[in-house]
Design an enzyme around this catalytic site. Structure first.
Site, PDB file in Angstrom:
ATOM      1  CG  ASN A 287      -0.385   0.709   2.412  1.00 24.89           C
ATOM      2  OD1 ASN A 287      -0.473   1.938   2.519  1.00 24.89           O
ATOM      3  ND2 ASN A 287       0.238  -0.045   3.316  1.00 24.89           N
TER       4      ASN A 287
ATOM      5  CG  PHE B   6      -0.755   9.247   7.266  1.00 23.99           C
ATOM      6  CD1 PHE B   6      -0.622   7.887   7.487  1.00 23.99           C
ATOM      7  CD2 PHE B   6       0.111  10.112   7.918  1.00 23.99           C
ATOM      8  CE1 PHE B   6       0.365   7.393   8.342  1.00 23.99           C
ATOM      9  CE2 PHE B   6       1.099   9.635   8.779  1.00 23.99           C
ATOM     10  CZ  PHE B   6       1.230   8.273   8.993  1.00 23.99           C
TER      11      PHE B   6
ATOM     12  CB  SER C 143       3.432   5.662   7.365  1.00 26.25           C
ATOM     13  OG  SER C 143       3.004   5.611   6.016  1.00 26.25           O
TER      14      SER C 143
ATOM     15  CG  ASN D  76       2.926   4.503   1.927  1.00 28.64           C
ATOM     16  OD1 ASN D  76       3.735   4.149   1.081  1.00 28.64           O
ATOM     17  ND2 ASN D  76       2.214   3.657   2.646  1.00 28.64           N
ATOM     18  CB  THR D  77       3.819  10.708   5.026  1.00 28.29           C
ATOM     19  OG1 THR D  77       2.440  10.325   5.043  1.00 28.29           O
ATOM     20  CG2 THR D  77       3.924  12.217   5.204  1.00 28.29           C
TER      21      THR D  77
ATOM     22  CE  LYS E  41       2.269   0.013  12.939  1.00 29.51           C
ATOM     23  NZ  LYS E  41       0.878  -0.133  12.455  1.00 29.51           N
TER      24      LYS E  41
ATOM     25  CG  ASN F  41       3.927   0.963   9.651  1.00 32.16           C
ATOM     26  OD1 ASN F  41       3.221   0.408   8.810  1.00 32.16           O
ATOM     27  ND2 ASN F  41       3.636   2.152  10.140  1.00 32.16           N
TER      28      ASN F  41
END
Length: 325
Positions: free
Chosen positions: A109, A113, A172, A174-175, A206, A235
């Site tokens: 993915n 967010f 994450s 993805n940012t 996390k 994660n």
């Protein structure tokens, strides 16, 4: 019925299937406890003074906007973690951004967010008449934020009256630039601000499985120094073990079965770095009671699952909770 639902969802585009699952659980949760409710273990587990009815939690990312909490508890989870929530609503990254790697029992993915903002989600949580288990709220920073530390502090302050615990998500992939916050001294600054904003609510951190041993040690030390109550390891990964799916080359975070070995290795590193001073919650590649037991034996107080639900179905939480009795 659960098997029929899973088959129907597999026929859909992954993101459409995810939305359908969330809506179905929201509906079923409004009808009571259609799957039998939370599995109560005789002892449960206590972390940061919180009594979890069993050792199985839902990882953040499934119910981003706190729409299906009652339905998720009805699947047997002892804890449900919603989010990641940001101060302002944001659409996330362009589609397609979610890929089902069926041959590998994995997911990639790059959602980014996507959520309706912390205020909208907290209004839904406040409207719940009751909740069967422990509720975690996962907070993050907006992609275009000029002050990400302030974003986290705001998210913590707003979530504190509604959460049993709050998770600081700096892991994450993805940012852009978000994972840089896992390194000291940036992590110390962020955690100190979150600590000041928590109003007594337990804070979890996390981290990513892509941290090396020195990175794990630094994150553990920062967590202990800043009074963090537990560490979630871990994660999604940007690494790519051998994969068979045609989507193997897609950018984003990989989760599911191929993450299993890496997640276990990082759990062990975190246990060694913490020396038992910090409760650990293991996530990544857990798809059975046997694998969950291995994580507990390796030092995890609890486990979290998400991607395995795609391939094993909604009965997985109950299966694992019973295996960990």
């Amino acid at each position: 019925m659960a098997r029929t639902l899973s088959s129907a969802l597999f026929a859909l585009d992954p993101e459409r299937a995810h939305r359908a699952a969330v809506r179905s659980l929201a509906l079923w949760g409004s009808l009571g406890t259609p799957f039998g409710g939370v599995v109560e273990n005789s002892q449960g587990v206590a972390i940061a003074g919180i009594k979890f009815p069993n050792r199985v939690g839902l990882a953040a990312g499934f119910d981003k906007d706190a729409e299906a909490i009652a339905g998720l508890f009805a699947l047997g989870f002892g804890a449900v973690e919603v989010g990641t929530l940001t101060p302002r609503a944001q659409p996330g990254n362009p589609k397609p951004r979610l890929f089902r790697l069926t041959e590998d029992e994995a997911v990639i993915n790059r959602m980014g967010f996507n959520n309706g903002g912390v205020d909208a989600a907290l209004a839904r949580i406040a409207a719940l008449k009751k909740r069967a288990g422990v509720l975690g709220i996962n907070v993050g920073a907006n992609k275009d934020s000029d002050d990400r530390v302030a974003d986290y502090a705001l998210g913590v302050a707003k979530a504190a009256p509604h959460a049993d615990y709050i998770t600081i998500n700096v892991s994450s992939p993805n940012t852009p630039g978000l994972r840089d916050l896992q390194s000291r001294p940036a992590l110390d600054e962020l955690l100190a601000a979150a600590d000041a904003a928590r109003a007594g609510t337990p804070l979890f951190l996390k981290i990513a499985p892509d941290l090396d041993r020195a990175g794990i040690e630094g994150a553990v030390r920062a967590a202990i120094d800043n009074r963090i109550d537990a560490l979630i390891v871990s994660n999604t990964t940007i690494s790519r073990p051998p994969l068979e799916s045609r989507y193997a080359g897609e950018a984003g975070g990989l989760s599911g079965k191929p993450l299993r070995a890496l997640a276990m290795a990082k759990l062990i590193e975190a246990r060694e770095a913490s020396g038992g001073a910090l409760p650990l919650i293991s996530a990544g590649g857990i798809d059975s009671g046997d694998e969950a037991r291995r994580r507990v034996d390796a030092g995890a107080a609890m486990v979290q699952i998400y991607s395995a639900l795609v391939f094993k179905g909604p009965g997985l939480a109950r299966e694992i909770a019973r295996a960990l009795r």
